[in-house]
Design an enzyme around this catalytic site. Structure first.
Site, PDB file in Angstrom:
ATOM      1  N   GLU A 108      54.397 -39.434 -24.211  1.00 57.84           N
ATOM      2  CA  GLU A 108      54.217 -38.008 -24.474  1.00 57.84           C
ATOM      3  C   GLU A 108      55.267 -37.603 -25.488  1.00 57.84           C
ATOM      4  O   GLU A 108      56.452 -37.529 -25.176  1.00 57.84           O
ATOM      5  CB  GLU A 108      54.372 -37.200 -23.182  1.00 57.84           C
ATOM      6  N   CYS A 139      61.543 -24.628 -24.000  1.00 61.38           N
ATOM      7  CA  CYS A 139      61.640 -25.923 -23.307  1.00 61.38           C
ATOM      8  C   CYS A 139      62.158 -25.741 -21.882  1.00 61.38           C
ATOM      9  O   CYS A 139      63.170 -25.075 -21.662  1.00 61.38           O
ATOM     10  CB  CYS A 139      62.565 -26.855 -24.086  1.00 61.38           C
ATOM     11  N   ASP A 140      61.473 -26.373 -20.925  1.00 65.52           N
ATOM     12  CA  ASP A 140      61.894 -26.260 -19.529  1.00 65.52           C
ATOM     13  C   ASP A 140      62.313 -27.613 -18.953  1.00 65.52           C
ATOM     14  O   ASP A 140      62.305 -27.818 -17.749  1.00 65.52           O
ATOM     15  CB  ASP A 140      60.762 -25.651 -18.680  1.00 65.52           C
ATOM     16  N   THR A 141      62.669 -28.552 -19.839  1.00 63.25           N
ATOM     17  CA  THR A 141      62.981 -29.910 -19.389  1.00 63.25           C
ATOM     18  C   THR A 141      64.471 -30.200 -19.530  1.00 63.25           C
ATOM     19  O   THR A 141      65.066 -29.897 -20.563  1.00 63.25           O
ATOM     20  CB  THR A 141      62.192 -30.931 -20.245  1.00 63.25           C
ATOM     21  N   HIS A 151      50.813 -30.692 -11.252  1.00 61.83           N
ATOM     22  CA  HIS A 151      51.909 -31.127 -10.380  1.00 61.83           C
ATOM     23  C   HIS A 151      52.648 -29.917  -9.806  1.00 61.83           C
ATOM     24  O   HIS A 151      53.151 -29.971  -8.681  1.00 61.83           O
ATOM     25  CB  HIS A 151      52.861 -32.051 -11.141  1.00 61.83           C
ATOM     26  N   PHE A 194      57.009 -42.307 -14.085  1.00 63.80           N
ATOM     27  CA  PHE A 194      57.513 -41.498 -15.204  1.00 63.80           C
ATOM     28  C   PHE A 194      58.907 -41.974 -15.578  1.00 63.80           C
ATOM     29  O   PHE A 194      59.757 -42.155 -14.706  1.00 63.80           O
ATOM     30  CB  PHE A 194      57.568 -40.009 -14.821  1.00 63.80           C
ATOM     31  N   CYS A 248      62.353 -25.327 -29.967  1.00 61.65           N
ATOM     32  CA  CYS A 248      61.566 -25.175 -28.742  1.00 61.65           C
ATOM     33  C   CYS A 248      62.316 -24.246 -27.793  1.00 61.65           C
ATOM     34  O   CYS A 248      62.864 -24.695 -26.786  1.00 61.65           O
ATOM     35  CB  CYS A 248      61.348 -26.515 -28.058  1.00 61.65           C
ATOM     36  N   CYS A 281      66.615 -35.440 -27.385  1.00 59.55           N
ATOM     37  CA  CYS A 281      65.468 -34.947 -28.141  1.00 59.55           C
ATOM     38  C   CYS A 281      65.936 -34.603 -29.548  1.00 59.55           C
ATOM     39  O   CYS A 281      67.094 -34.215 -29.736  1.00 59.55           O
ATOM     40  CB  CYS A 281      64.866 -33.711 -27.466  1.00 59.55           C
TER      41      CYS A 281
HETATM   42  S1  SF4 Z   1      59.779 -29.048 -25.538  1.00 60.04           S
HETATM   43 FE1  SF4 Z   1      61.851 -29.812 -25.047  1.00 60.04          FE
HETATM   44  S2  SF4 Z   1      61.605 -32.021 -24.805  1.00 60.04           S
HETATM   45 FE2  SF4 Z   1      59.771 -31.268 -25.891  1.00 60.04          FE
HETATM   46  S3  SF4 Z   1      60.230 -31.508 -28.065  1.00 60.04           S
HETATM   47 FE3  SF4 Z   1      60.863 -29.439 -27.502  1.00 60.04          FE
HETATM   48  S4  SF4 Z   1      63.042 -29.597 -26.935  1.00 60.04           S
HETATM   49 FE4  SF4 Z   1      62.191 -31.667 -26.962  1.00 60.04          FE
END
Ligand code: SF4
Length: 217
Positions: free
Chosen positions: A118, A48-50, A211, A24, A45, A30
């Site tokens: 992705e 968003c959890d990233t 995961h 990965f 978003c 973003c």
């Molecule tokens: S979920 Fe998070 S990483 Fe995905 S497009 Fe939205 S802000 Fe960007």
């Protein structure tokens, strides 16, 4: 120059390639959220959890050119992996299509990798990617309207899965919304809503974040 938040060897957790050994590569940045908590409420978003801010994650950093980054990623594929397999790299983010380009695609192919991306679908993908997974987000116009897999987080306020069913994808997945800060749940749990939707609309299949179930990154 490429900015990478983190990179690691793991198993793909979601969608049609779930369970597959993968490198990965999470790019920094973003186009739908700054990644800063103070901006979350106004972002596209809110769920968003990233963490895609900076380059300070595992094996992250800035890479001057495609060959340097490709060699870095190649080193993450274990020498002990044996048998008949193709090496597999998943470019994610943030939004990977802000950075993934033809030069990097060629550099990874030259090292024997099959390449997946992705993406949120708001940018067109360059040619040469072997597996395109689009995950649409709320009101954003899709510019990448074809690929291998369309994976929709469900439920999202104002998003009707049926608006995507005529697009040119091989697989259609619904994935229950992880209850991150800002998630909008109107009725029942995301899991219940997603299972119910798939049972009533068989074009869609359930995607789980395996995961997390397996306790791996
Ligand atoms: S979920 Fe998070 S990483 Fe995905 S497009 Fe939205 S802000 Fe960007």
């Amino acid at each position: 120059m490429y900015s990478v938040k983190e990179a690691f060897y793991t198993l793909q957790g979601e969608g049609a390639q779930a369970g597959r050994a993968s490198v990965f590569c999470r790019f920094t940045g973003c186009n739908l959220w700054s990644g800063r908590e103070r901006d979350r409420a106004g972002s596209q978003c809110t769920f968003c959890d990233t963490d895609f801010v900076g380059t300070d994650g595992q094996n992250g950093g800035q890479f001057a050119d495609a060959a340097t980054l490709a060699s870095h990623l190649e080193r993450l594929w274990p020498m002990t992996a044996s048998g008949r397999h193709r090496r597999y790299v998943v470019f994610t983010g943030g939004e990977p299509l802000l950075q993934l380009d033809k030069t990097l695609i060629e550099a990874m192919h030259a090292r024997g990798f099959e390449i997946a991306v992705e993406t949120n679908g708001t940018l067109p993908a360059p040619a040469g990617i072997d597996w395109i997974c689009v995950s649409p987000k709320r009101d954003n116009a899709l510019r990448q309207t074809q690929g291998d897999e369309l994976k929709l987080v469900h439920p999202q306020a104002g998003v009707d899965p049926q608006t995507f069913v005529e697009l040119n994808f091989t697989h259609f997945f619904l994935q229950p919304m992880d209850l991150a800060p800002g998630a909008i749940v109107t009725d029942g749990s995301p899991m219940e809503a997603t299972v119910d939707y798939c049972m009533h609309h068989p074009q869609w299949r359930l995607s789980l974040q395996t995961h997390k179930i397996a306790g791996i990154d």
